[in-house]
Design a protein around this motif. Sequence first.
Motif, PDB file in Angstrom:
ATOM      1  N   MET A 120      22.110  -2.319   4.163  1.00 22.56           N
ATOM      2  CA  MET A 120      22.118  -2.703   5.566  1.00 22.56           C
ATOM      3  C   MET A 120      22.274  -4.216   5.674  1.00 22.56           C
ATOM      4  SD  MET A 120      19.196  -1.981   8.424  1.00 22.56           S
ATOM      5  CE  MET A 120      19.808  -0.867   9.651  1.00 22.56           C
ATOM      6  N   SER A 121      23.050  -4.683   6.670  1.00 22.13           N
ATOM      7  CA  SER A 121      23.257  -6.116   6.841  1.00 22.13           C
ATOM      8  C   SER A 121      21.993  -6.780   7.363  1.00 22.13           C
ATOM      9  CB  SER A 121      24.421  -6.362   7.809  1.00 22.13           C
ATOM     10  OG  SER A 121      24.147  -5.775   9.060  1.00 22.13           O
ATOM     11  N   ASN A 122      21.901  -8.075   7.105  1.00 21.46           N
ATOM     12  CA  ASN A 122      20.730  -8.814   7.551  1.00 21.46           C
ATOM     13  C   ASN A 122      20.733  -8.985   9.065  1.00 21.46           C
ATOM     14  OD1 ASN A 122      19.985  -9.235   4.858  1.00 21.46           O
ATOM     15  ND2 ASN A 122      21.165 -11.128   4.739  1.00 21.46           N
ATOM     16  N   PRO A 123      19.563  -8.986   9.704  1.00 16.74           N
ATOM     17  CA  PRO A 123      19.515  -9.331  11.123  1.00 16.74           C
ATOM     18  C   PRO A 123      19.925 -10.786  11.303  1.00 16.74           C
ATOM     19  CG  PRO A 123      17.308  -9.220  10.220  1.00 16.74           C
ATOM     20  CD  PRO A 123      18.223  -8.692   9.162  1.00 16.74           C
ATOM     21  N   VAL A 124      20.549 -11.080  12.444  1.00 16.92           N
ATOM     22  CA  VAL A 124      21.026 -12.435  12.723  1.00 16.92           C
ATOM     23  C   VAL A 124      20.233 -13.022  13.881  1.00 16.92           C
ATOM     24  CG1 VAL A 124      22.973 -13.795  13.585  1.00 16.92           C
ATOM     25  CG2 VAL A 124      23.355 -12.037  11.856  1.00 16.92           C
ATOM     26  N   PHE A 125      19.883 -14.300  13.738  1.00 13.10           N
ATOM     27  CA  PHE A 125      19.237 -15.039  14.806  1.00 13.10           C
ATOM     28  C   PHE A 125      19.996 -16.350  14.983  1.00 13.10           C
ATOM     29  CE2 PHE A 125      16.130 -12.293  12.833  1.00 13.10           C
ATOM     30  CZ  PHE A 125      15.612 -11.628  13.941  1.00 13.10           C
ATOM     31  N   PHE A 126      20.068 -16.818  16.216  1.00 17.13           N
ATOM     32  CA  PHE A 126      20.875 -18.002  16.503  1.00 17.13           C
ATOM     33  C   PHE A 126      20.037 -19.257  16.671  1.00 17.13           C
ATOM     34  CE2 PHE A 126      24.023 -14.801  18.142  1.00 17.13           C
ATOM     35  CZ  PHE A 126      25.000 -15.087  17.202  1.00 17.13           C
ATOM     36  N   THR A 127      20.619 -20.352  16.199  1.00 13.54           N
ATOM     37  CA  THR A 127      20.062 -21.673  16.413  1.00 13.54           C
ATOM     38  C   THR A 127      21.157 -22.540  17.015  1.00 13.54           C
ATOM     39  OG1 THR A 127      18.911 -23.510  15.337  1.00 13.54           O
ATOM     40  CG2 THR A 127      20.694 -22.489  14.091  1.00 13.54           C
ATOM     41  N   ALA A 128      20.832 -23.734  17.435  1.00 13.43           N
ATOM     42  CA  ALA A 128      21.813 -24.589  18.093  1.00 13.43           C
ATOM     43  C   ALA A 128      22.834 -25.119  17.087  1.00 13.43           C
ATOM     44  CB  ALA A 128      21.104 -25.758  18.775  1.00 13.43           C
ATOM     45  N   PRO A 129      24.095 -25.314  17.527  1.00 15.97           N
ATOM     46  CA  PRO A 129      25.103 -25.900  16.644  1.00 15.97           C
ATOM     47  C   PRO A 129      24.628 -27.242  16.087  1.00 15.97           C
ATOM     48  CG  PRO A 129      26.128 -25.030  18.614  1.00 15.97           C
ATOM     49  CD  PRO A 129      24.653 -24.955  18.845  1.00 15.97           C
ATOM     50  N   GLY A 130      24.857 -27.433  14.807  1.00 16.74           N
ATOM     51  CA  GLY A 130      24.486 -28.687  14.153  1.00 16.74           C
ATOM     52  C   GLY A 130      23.142 -28.654  13.453  1.00 16.74           C
TER      53      GLY A 130
END
Length: 259
Positions: free
Chosen positions: A1-11
């Motif tokens: 199963m693929s890893n869950p993804v969480f977002f952070t700000a660019p840079g």
Amino acid sequence: MSNPVFFTAPGTLDGLAPGSVFVLDGPEARHAVTVKRLAAGETVDIADGAGKRLTGTVAAAAPNELTVECSGLSDEPRPGIRLVLVQALAKGDRDELAAETATELGIDAVVPWQAERSIVRWKAERAAKAHAKWQSVVTAAAKQARRAWIPEVRPAVDGAGLQAAVAAADLAIILHEDAVRPLRRVLEAWQDAGFAGDGSNGGREVLLIVGPEGGISPREVTRLCDAGAVTALLGHHVLRSSTAGPAATVLASDILGRW
């Protein structure tokens, strides 16, 4: 199963390397800990929404912080051919559903379109709130699809704005039930003519234009074609406004070698 993804700000992922420690905080950390219930030892991906992805192991999980030890970093380039869904505003959240599903299927940007026959109207304060909601929906869909890029929801356009976008695009296709050429043939002809390129010039954009429930008016079709658009038939059946864009995204992704 693929890893869950969480977002952070660019840079925020810049300068990290394997072995570095990254702390995710805010709403994304709360979601990871309280909703997904991630714990130490689990593997996750942190993406900046602009192509950079960190893969790592959870070192610690607090209510508002997720500490991740980096095991790898990758940069995913933007596609050489970018697909842009121009979605006419529609009632019953069908337009949002189209943007959400197309994001899961790989669309690169979404343009809300105030078509002549759109029942829904974006005005003043409502326009800002509606735009923010679309971007939130698209971001959540990108997370679900494990994408490193978050599609941009561009400013809403009216007829004149869409004509300008069509004129600037490398290819603009109106999905229309009265068209003569199937979408497949339109895309293959453009590709065979060598216009698809390899993305070395910064990428090319293909607009997929979807009308509202009442369809695109003949006057709009004429004006958009005068600006450089072409009409294409998506299939044997007339699809809902929420279905046409995602279906075209799938077909275009396959024909243009994005999948």
